[in-house]
Enzyme design. Structure first.
Site, PDB file in Angstrom:
ATOM      1  CD  GLU A   1     -37.028 -13.890  23.686  1.00 31.43           C
ATOM      2  OE1 GLU A   1     -37.830 -14.589  23.033  1.00 31.43           O
ATOM      3  OE2 GLU A   1     -36.148 -14.403  24.402  1.00 31.43           O
TER       4      GLU A   1
ATOM      5  CG  HIS B   1     -40.344 -15.030  18.513  1.00 36.41           C
ATOM      6  ND1 HIS B   1     -39.566 -15.439  19.585  1.00 36.41           N
ATOM      7  CD2 HIS B   1     -41.586 -14.834  19.014  1.00 36.41           C
ATOM      8  CE1 HIS B   1     -40.295 -15.481  20.674  1.00 36.41           C
ATOM      9  NE2 HIS B   1     -41.526 -15.119  20.364  1.00 36.41           N
ATOM     10  CG  ASN B   2     -35.831 -16.639  20.020  1.00 31.59           C
ATOM     11  OD1 ASN B   2     -37.053 -16.735  19.916  1.00 31.59           O
ATOM     12  ND2 ASN B   2     -35.110 -17.559  20.624  1.00 31.59           N
TER      13      ASN B   2
ATOM     14  CB  SER C   1     -42.105 -18.652  21.374  1.00 38.93           C
ATOM     15  OG  SER C   1     -41.820 -17.654  22.324  1.00 38.93           O
TER      16      SER C   1
ATOM     17  CE  LYS D   1     -38.994 -19.718  19.750  1.00 42.20           C
ATOM     18  NZ  LYS D   1     -37.719 -19.927  20.356  1.00 42.20           N
TER      19      LYS D   1
HETATM   20  P1  NBP Z   1     -32.302 -28.764  26.758  1.00 39.22           P
HETATM   21  O1  NBP Z   1     -32.028 -27.836  25.632  1.00 39.22           O
HETATM   22  O2  NBP Z   1     -31.678 -28.499  28.064  1.00 39.22           O
HETATM   23  O3  NBP Z   1     -31.878 -30.238  26.288  1.00 39.22           O
HETATM   24  C1  NBP Z   1     -31.964 -31.327  27.162  1.00 39.22           C
HETATM   25  C2  NBP Z   1     -32.511 -32.538  26.434  1.00 39.22           C
HETATM   26  O4  NBP Z   1     -31.660 -32.880  25.329  1.00 39.22           O
HETATM   27  C3  NBP Z   1     -32.550 -33.746  27.339  1.00 39.22           C
HETATM   28  O5  NBP Z   1     -33.682 -34.513  27.018  1.00 39.22           O
HETATM   29  C4  NBP Z   1     -31.262 -34.471  26.952  1.00 39.22           C
HETATM   30  O6  NBP Z   1     -31.269 -35.834  27.235  1.00 39.22           O
HETATM   31  C5  NBP Z   1     -31.275 -34.250  25.480  1.00 39.22           C
HETATM   32  N1  NBP Z   1     -29.992 -34.540  24.832  1.00 39.22           N
HETATM   33  C6  NBP Z   1     -28.792 -33.954  24.958  1.00 39.22           C
HETATM   34 BR1  NBP Z   1     -28.415 -32.567  26.082  1.00 39.22          BR
HETATM   35  N2  NBP Z   1     -27.840 -34.498  24.186  1.00 39.22           N
HETATM   36  C7  NBP Z   1     -28.463 -35.498  23.554  1.00 39.22           C
HETATM   37  C8  NBP Z   1     -28.020 -36.437  22.608  1.00 39.22           C
HETATM   38  N3  NBP Z   1     -26.785 -36.415  22.141  1.00 39.22           N
HETATM   39  N4  NBP Z   1     -28.911 -37.337  22.147  1.00 39.22           N
HETATM   40  C9  NBP Z   1     -30.177 -37.326  22.598  1.00 39.22           C
HETATM   41  N5  NBP Z   1     -30.665 -36.455  23.492  1.00 39.22           N
HETATM   42  C10 NBP Z   1     -29.816 -35.545  23.961  1.00 39.22           C
HETATM   43  O7  NBP Z   1     -33.884 -28.952  26.951  1.00 39.22           O
HETATM   44  P2  NBP Z   1     -35.053 -27.860  26.968  1.00 39.22           P
HETATM   45  O8  NBP Z   1     -34.676 -26.667  27.766  1.00 39.22           O
HETATM   46  O9  NBP Z   1     -36.281 -28.630  27.315  1.00 39.22           O
HETATM   47  O10 NBP Z   1     -35.151 -27.395  25.439  1.00 39.22           O
HETATM   48  C11 NBP Z   1     -35.408 -28.295  24.366  1.00 39.22           C
HETATM   49  C12 NBP Z   1     -35.321 -27.514  23.071  1.00 39.22           C
HETATM   50  O11 NBP Z   1     -36.322 -26.474  23.096  1.00 39.22           O
HETATM   51  C13 NBP Z   1     -33.987 -26.783  22.860  1.00 39.22           C
HETATM   52  O12 NBP Z   1     -33.682 -26.738  21.503  1.00 39.22           O
HETATM   53  C14 NBP Z   1     -34.260 -25.395  23.361  1.00 39.22           C
HETATM   54  O13 NBP Z   1     -33.414 -24.424  22.765  1.00 39.22           O
HETATM   55  C15 NBP Z   1     -35.709 -25.192  22.929  1.00 39.22           C
HETATM   56  N6  NBP Z   1     -36.464 -24.220  23.718  1.00 39.22           N
HETATM   57  C16 NBP Z   1     -36.313 -24.147  25.062  1.00 39.22           C
HETATM   58  C17 NBP Z   1     -37.044 -23.212  25.793  1.00 39.22           C
HETATM   59  C18 NBP Z   1     -36.922 -23.122  27.276  1.00 39.22           C
HETATM   60  O14 NBP Z   1     -37.538 -22.211  27.858  1.00 39.22           O
HETATM   61  N7  NBP Z   1     -36.188 -24.009  27.937  1.00 39.22           N
HETATM   62  C19 NBP Z   1     -37.953 -22.362  25.124  1.00 39.22           C
HETATM   63  C20 NBP Z   1     -38.114 -22.480  23.756  1.00 39.22           C
HETATM   64  C21 NBP Z   1     -37.351 -23.416  23.054  1.00 39.22           C
HETATM   65  P3  NBP Z   1     -30.588 -36.392  28.583  1.00 39.22           P
HETATM   66  O15 NBP Z   1     -31.636 -36.280  29.634  1.00 39.22           O
HETATM   67  O16 NBP Z   1     -30.251 -37.795  28.227  1.00 39.22           O
HETATM   68  O17 NBP Z   1     -29.375 -35.546  28.864  1.00 39.22           O
END
Ligand code: NBP
Length: 470
Positions: free
Chosen positions: A189, A185-186, A128, A182
Site C-alpha cells: 500500500e 499488504h500495508n 483492511s 497484513k
Molecule cells: P484506535 O487504534 O484509535 O484505538 C482506540 C481504542 O483502543 C479505543 O477503544 C480505546 O479505548 C482502546 N484502548 C486504548 Br487507546 N488503550 C487501551 C488500553 N490500555 N486498554 C484497553 N483499551 C485501550 O482504534 P481504531 O482506529 O478503531 O483501530 C483499532 C485497531 O484496528 C488498531 O490496531 C488499528 O491499527 C487497526 N486498524 C485501524 C484502521 C483504521 O482505518 N482506523 C484500519 C485497519 C486496522 P478508550 O475508548 O477507553 O480510549
C-alpha cells in the site's frame, strides 16, 4: 440471550465491525475501556439492534455463548497486552480471542503462545478496508490456531467483502501468519501510494496540469488494467473542492505524510529476511523526508537545481507515464509477494500466495484489477520467484520498461524526485542482470577485512594479500 460474538474496543473499527456482524444476523456483545464510549455508541447507532452493551469485562465475558469468540479492536501495542491481562483469566479452555488490530507480528507470535499455555485459542488477524470496509465488507487475513478460525469462519465469510473469487477472508497459517500478511499488504500500500504521488507531482510540477485535468488521467487509468481502490480515491480527491474556498482541497493540504508503523515494520522485516523490497522501503523513506518540512523549506533556498517544468507533449508524457506507473505498481506487488514467500520459508507459515491475492481482490486498500492476473500466475506457479517472470507481467516489462526509463530520466533532468519509480526500475534491472558489480565489493571486503571471496573460474574460498600485490 447470549451473544454469538463479542467486540472489545468501540473506536472507529470496533463499532463498524460490530454493526457489520450484527447486520448479518448475529448478536454482538460490546465493551470498551471507557464506558462512556460504549454508552454513546449504543445510544447513537445500536438502538433496536442485537447489540448487548456491557460495562465490565466480567459482564462482557458472561454475555457470550460458549466457546466464547472475542474480537479485540484496541490500539496496537501495550493496550492489547493490558486488555489480554484482564481478559485471559476470565476465559475457559477452548474460548477464542481474535486480535483484529495492526499488531506487530512478533507480539502476535508471543500472544499465541501465551493463549496456548492457558488452553485458549488465538487468532492474529489483519483487517483492511478502514472505516468503510469494516462496516460494509473488509478484507480479513487470519493466522494462529486453525481450530479458532473454524469457529469464526462463517461469521468472517459473511462480513467480509465479496470478491470475484469468493469472500475476501482467509486463514494463512500458524502463529503470526495473518498479521504478517497484513503488514506486507500495508507495505505494498505504501509503495503504490508513493508511486501515485510521484505521478501526480510529475503532472503537476512537470506539466503544470490542474487537479481536474489530472483526475481525467486517473479516470482513464482506472478504466484500464491498473484500476483499483487507490487510483479511484485519487481521482475523487483530485476532483474535490474545499466547500468554503472553492479550490481543490488537495492543494491546501500540508505536504508532510505520517508513517504509522506497518510500512516501517514491513521494511525492517524485509531487511532481516534478506529479501529485496526497495520500492516499499523507498516509500517509507519518502514519507520520512516529507516530514522534514522546515528543513526542506530552508534547503529549498540554498540548494539549486533545474526548473521542474518539462517541455514535452502532454499526451505523449501521460501516455508513457501509464507504463511507468504500471511497472512500479507491479514491482510493489512483486516485492511484497516475494517477501511473503521468503518469510513463509523462514517462519514456517506455509503461506498460499495465490490465496493472499484472492483475499486482496476486494475490501482492502490494495484491491486492484491486477490481482486477477497476479492470482492466475501464482496458481500456475505457486513457487514463482518474481511476478515479472510470469505473463502478463513479463510482456508488460518488455512493453513498458522504456517508458519507465524515459519518465524517470526526465524526472531526474528536471529535479523531480521519483524514488518509488526509480527503485522499481533499478530493482528489475538488477534482478535481470547476470553479472552485477558485487565482485568488486567482495574484493574490497577481502582487501580491508580478509572476508575472502569465491572465484568464477575455480572452486574454493580465496583470500589475497592485496597490500602486497598492489
Ligand atoms: P484506535 O487504534 O484509535 O484505538 C482506540 C481504542 O483502543 C479505543 O477503544 C480505546 O479505548 C482502546 N484502548 C486504548 Br487507546 N488503550 C487501551 C488500553 N490500555 N486498554 C484497553 N483499551 C485501550 O482504534 P481504531 O482506529 O478503531 O483501530 C483499532 C485497531 O484496528 C488498531 O490496531 C488499528 O491499527 C487497526 N486498524 C485501524 C484502521 C483504521 O482505518 N482506523 C484500519 C485497519 C486496522 P478508550 O475508548 O477507553 O480510549
Amino acid at each position: 440471550m447470549k451473544a454469538d460474538i463479542g467486540v472489545i474496543g468501540m473506536a472507529v473499527m470496533g463499532q463498524n465491525l460490530a454493526l457489520n456482524i450484527e447486520s448479518k444476523g448475529y448478536t454482538v456483545a460490546v465493551f470498551n475501556r471507557t464506558a462512556a464510549r460504549t454508552k454513546e455508541f449504543v445510544e447513537s447507532k445500536a438502538q433496536g439492534k442485537r447489540i448487548i452493551p456491557t460495562y465490565s469485562l466480567e459482564e462482557f465475558v458472561d454475555a457470550l455463548e460458549k466457546p466464547r469468540k472475542i474480537l479485540l479492536m484496541v490500539k496496537a501495542g501495550a493496550p492489547v497486552d493490558e486488555m489480554l491481562e484482564g481478559l485471559f483469566p476470565l476465559l475457559e479452555r477452548g474460548d477464542l480471542v481474535i486480535d483484529g488490530g495492526n499488531s506487530h507480528y512478533a507480539d502476535t507470535e508471543r500472544r499465541v503462545k501465551e493463549a496456548e499455555e492457558r488452553g485458549l485459542l488465538y487468532l492474529g488477524t489483519g483487517i483492511s478496508g478502514g472505516e468503510y470496509g469494516a462496516l460494509h465488507g473488509p478484507s480479513i487475513m487470519a493466522g494462529g490456531h486453525k481450530e479458532g478460525y473454524e469457529l469464526v469462519r462463517e461469521i468472517f465469510e459473511r462480513i467480509a467483502a465479496q470478491g470475484p473469487e469468493g469472500p475476501c477472508c482467509g486463514y494463512f497459517g500458524p502463529g503470526s501468519a495473518g498479521h504478517y500478511v497484513k503488514m506486507v499488504h500495508n507495505g505494498i500500500e505504501y509503495a503504490i501510494m508513493e508511486t501515485i504521488a510521484e505521478a501526480y507531482d510529475l503532472m503537476k510540477r512537470g506539466l503544470g496540469m490542474a487537479p481536474d485535468e489530472m483526475a481525467e488521467v486517473f479516470s482513464d487509468w482506472n478504466r484500464r488494467e491498473l484500476g483499483g481502490y487507490l487510483f479511484e480515491i485519487t481521482e475523487r480527491i483530485l476532483r474535490y473542492r474545499d466547500p468554503e474556498i472553492g479550490k481543490p482541497l488537495v492543494e491546501l493540504i500540508l505536504d508532510t505524510a505520517k508513517q504509522k508503523g506497518t510500512g516501517k515494520w514491513s521494511t525492517q522485516s524485509a531487511l532481516d529476511l534478506g529479501t529485496p523490497a526497495p520500492t516499499i522501503a523507498m516509500a517509507v523513506f519518502a514519507r520520512i523526508i516529507s516530514a522534514f518540512k522546515e528543513e526542506r523549506r530552508a534547503a529549498s533556498r540554498v540548494l539549486t537545481g533545474p526548473e521542474p517544468s518539462l517541455s514535452v507533449d502532454r499526451a505523449e508524457f501521460t501516455g508513457r507515464l501509464f507504463g511507468a506507473v504500471y511497472l512500479s505498481v507491479v514491482a510493489a506487488y512483486a516485492q511484497g509477494l516475494r517477501q511473503l514467500r521468503d518469510a513463509s520459508a523462514e517462519r514456517g507459515y506455509g503461506l498460499d500466495l495465490a490465496e493472499a491475492a484472492r483475499v486482496w481482490m476486494a475490501g482492502c486498500i490494495i484491491r486492484s484489477k491486477l490481482l486477477v492476473p497476479i492470482r492466475k500466475a501464482l496458481l500456475e506457479q505457486p513457487d514463482l520467484p518474481l511476478l515479472f517472470l510470469a505473463e502478463p507481467f513479463k510482456s508488460a516489462w518488455e512493453k513498458y520498461h522504456e517508458d519507465l526509463r524515459w519518465v524517470t530520466c526526465l524526472a531526474h533532468q528536471h529535479g523531480i524526485p521519483t524514488p518509488a519509480m526509480d527503485s522499481a526500475l533499478t530493482f528489475v534491472d538488477a534482478y535481470r542482470c547476470e553479472r552485477l558489480p558485487a565482485n568488486l565489493i567482495q574484493a574490497q571486503r577481502d582487501f580491508f577485512g580478509a572476508h575472502t571471496y569465491q572465484r568464477v573460474d575455480k572452486e574454493g574460498t580465496f583470500h589475497t594479500d592485496w597490500e602486497a600485490v598492489a
